[in-house]
Scaffold this motif. Sequence first.
Motif, short mmCIF file in Angstrom:
data_model
loop_
_atom_site.label_atom_id
_atom_site.label_comp_id
_atom_site.label_asym_id
_atom_site.label_seq_id
_atom_site.Cartn_x
_atom_site.Cartn_y
_atom_site.Cartn_z
N ASP A 10 0.79 -1.08 0.03
CA ASP A 10 -0.02 0.12 -0.09
C ASP A 10 0.79 1.19 0.15
O ASP A 10 1.96 1.19 -0.02
CB ASP A 10 -0.70 -0.04 1.18
CG ASP A 10 -0.17 -0.22 2.50
OD1 ASP A 10 0.93 0.26 2.76
OD2 ASP A 10 -0.80 -0.70 3.30
N GLU A 11 0.36 2.35 0.00
CA GLU A 11 0.97 3.67 -0.16
C GLU A 11 1.87 3.76 0.93
O GLU A 11 2.99 4.39 0.80
CB GLU A 11 0.03 4.76 -0.29
CG GLU A 11 0.51 6.19 -0.77
CD GLU A 11 1.43 6.11 -2.08
OE1 GLU A 11 2.34 7.08 -2.00
OE2 GLU A 11 1.25 5.55 -2.73
N ALA A 12 1.43 3.61 2.00
CA ALA A 12 2.12 3.90 3.41
C ALA A 12 3.32 2.86 3.41
O ALA A 12 4.65 3.63 3.90
CB ALA A 12 1.36 3.72 4.77
N THR A 13 3.43 1.77 2.98
CA THR A 13 4.42 0.95 2.91
C THR A 13 5.33 1.59 1.94
O THR A 13 6.52 1.36 2.23
CB THR A 13 4.13 -0.62 2.56
OG1 THR A 13 3.13 -1.17 3.71
CG2 THR A 13 5.22 -1.46 2.44
N ARG A 14 5.00 1.95 0.68
CA ARG A 14 5.75 2.20 -0.28
C ARG A 14 6.64 3.56 0.28
O ARG A 14 7.91 3.63 -0.23
CB ARG A 14 5.18 2.53 -1.58
CG ARG A 14 4.78 1.39 -2.33
CD ARG A 14 4.22 1.79 -3.90
NE ARG A 14 3.05 2.61 -3.73
CZ ARG A 14 1.93 1.95 -3.83
NH1 ARG A 14 1.53 0.84 -3.98
NH2 ARG A 14 0.77 2.98 -3.81
N ARG A 15 6.00 4.44 0.92
CA ARG A 15 6.72 5.67 1.46
C ARG A 15 7.81 5.10 2.51
O ARG A 15 8.96 5.82 2.60
CB ARG A 15 5.66 6.49 2.08
CG ARG A 15 4.74 7.13 0.99
CD ARG A 15 3.76 8.17 1.58
NE ARG A 15 3.15 8.82 0.71
CZ ARG A 15 2.07 9.83 0.93
NH1 ARG A 15 1.91 10.30 2.29
NH2 ARG A 15 1.14 10.50 -0.04
N ARG A 16 7.29 4.18 3.33
CA ARG A 16 8.07 3.69 4.41
C ARG A 16 9.44 3.29 3.82
O ARG A 16 10.69 3.50 4.13
CB ARG A 16 7.62 2.80 5.30
CG ARG A 16 8.54 2.19 6.50
CD ARG A 16 7.74 1.20 7.35
NE ARG A 16 6.78 0.27 6.75
CZ ARG A 16 7.42 -0.79 6.26
NH1 ARG A 16 8.62 -1.21 6.39
NH2 ARG A 16 6.39 -1.57 5.66
N THR A 304 13.53 1.18 -4.72
CA THR A 304 13.41 -0.13 -5.09
C THR A 304 14.22 -1.19 -4.48
O THR A 304 14.16 -2.30 -3.74
CB THR A 304 12.77 -0.48 -6.33
OG1 THR A 304 13.79 -0.06 -7.12
CG2 THR A 304 11.37 0.30 -6.69
#
Length: 446
Positions: A10-16, A304
């Motif tokens: 999700d977006e929060a995981t990608r930002r983290r 990434t």
Amino acid sequence: MQPTRDDGPDEATRRRRALAGLTILAGVAIQITQFTGYSPFSPHLVGYALWLGTALLWRDIPTRNRRQAGWLAAIGLSLLLVARFGFDADIDWWAILDGNTYVVAMLVGVSFIGLIGNLRGQSQPPTGHAVTGRRGLIGTWLGVHLLGTILNLSTVFMVGDRLERRGPLSTPQFLALNRGLSSAALWSPFFASMGVVMTLAPAMNYATVVAHGLPLALCAGLLTLLELPRRFDMSETAGFSMSPRSLLMPVAMAGLVMIFHYLLTPELSIVSIITFLMPSVALATNLSRGPRWTLSRVRQHTVTRLPAMRGEISLFLCAGLLTQGLSTLVDAATGSEWTLFAHFGVPQAALSFLAIVASSLIGLHPIIGVSVLASVLDLAARDQTLFALVALSAWAVGTSVGPLSGINLSLQGRYGVSGTHMMRHNLGYALVMTLLVVGTLWLLES
């Protein structure tokens, strides 16, 4: 068998993860500034940044790896506390996170080689077509071995995915991939094994290590070529055929490192040279397409690829904390007078090698055995080359046969082959390599 894939984080995981990648990159950048001698940053910031990045990625680390790394860190910290409050040791608490930061910085620096390839944003896989039989087998081993000296674990996936196009991978193909990469630890200056050894034994003679490690690696390839066709019908087993062009990058990179080491920056260690040289070459290669293109590729790599290195980064950092805790406690408890061996000769070296490989069989990464061994030895400069060969050999054999080594876990996750299966089929190989290693240790000391 390819692992199933979900819709992604999700977006929060990608930002983290992106923040963690930026933090890791910042740590490496601070490390590089230290090589100039005029850095405005404290060297401790390198460790702080790398550990912060690891903390941000902690929940993403596979459970088994996270448990092992967590135990290493907990034991290391406990040993430091025992040394401080049980033996009144003087501990620089600001520096306890510095262990193995040189190695981690080198690993991250080497990862930037992935930006060298076709300039459409993908790493270019090795060129060549599949062949079968003995020729295909040695092509697979040699391709993974030579390309892996620079590209490390990613080479296994490049070659393995290419072979998988011809059908599901078989046991001899897995063994060729496994042994081709693990044996590169015997001599490649770009491997984490060499980075760890150079940090633990800075007075080692690299030329002597390569002069003994490279023949051992060639013996590993010859053993694979002789053994596997006798055990398996390989008449229809696809192999990898290299083209001369595939060798250009590893040869060029190794040549550049040697030029800097012997001519341009002789005051820097090979680990330090690799740390700044690999990203520099990658940036220079991409700048031909313009600054915006280069920035885009670096950004993609940071958010990434760097977070994807969380498993190995956490393991090396936590092992460094364990080493620091153990060595500090031993020094405090014995007044810096006790060592595991009064003299480190061939018998002691062989015993140490066997102990590290045995620990790999029960699931411990060789870095743990190597780090613990270094912490309980008081090596004179003349002994450090022998120690280096022991450590590199144990790393090469241990990762090939250990069911929980990085290479075997990666093969399991990517292609579905179990680590136990790999261990069972590599036991004979490990036994023969052990005899060759012991003979090489004797030759080194004779």
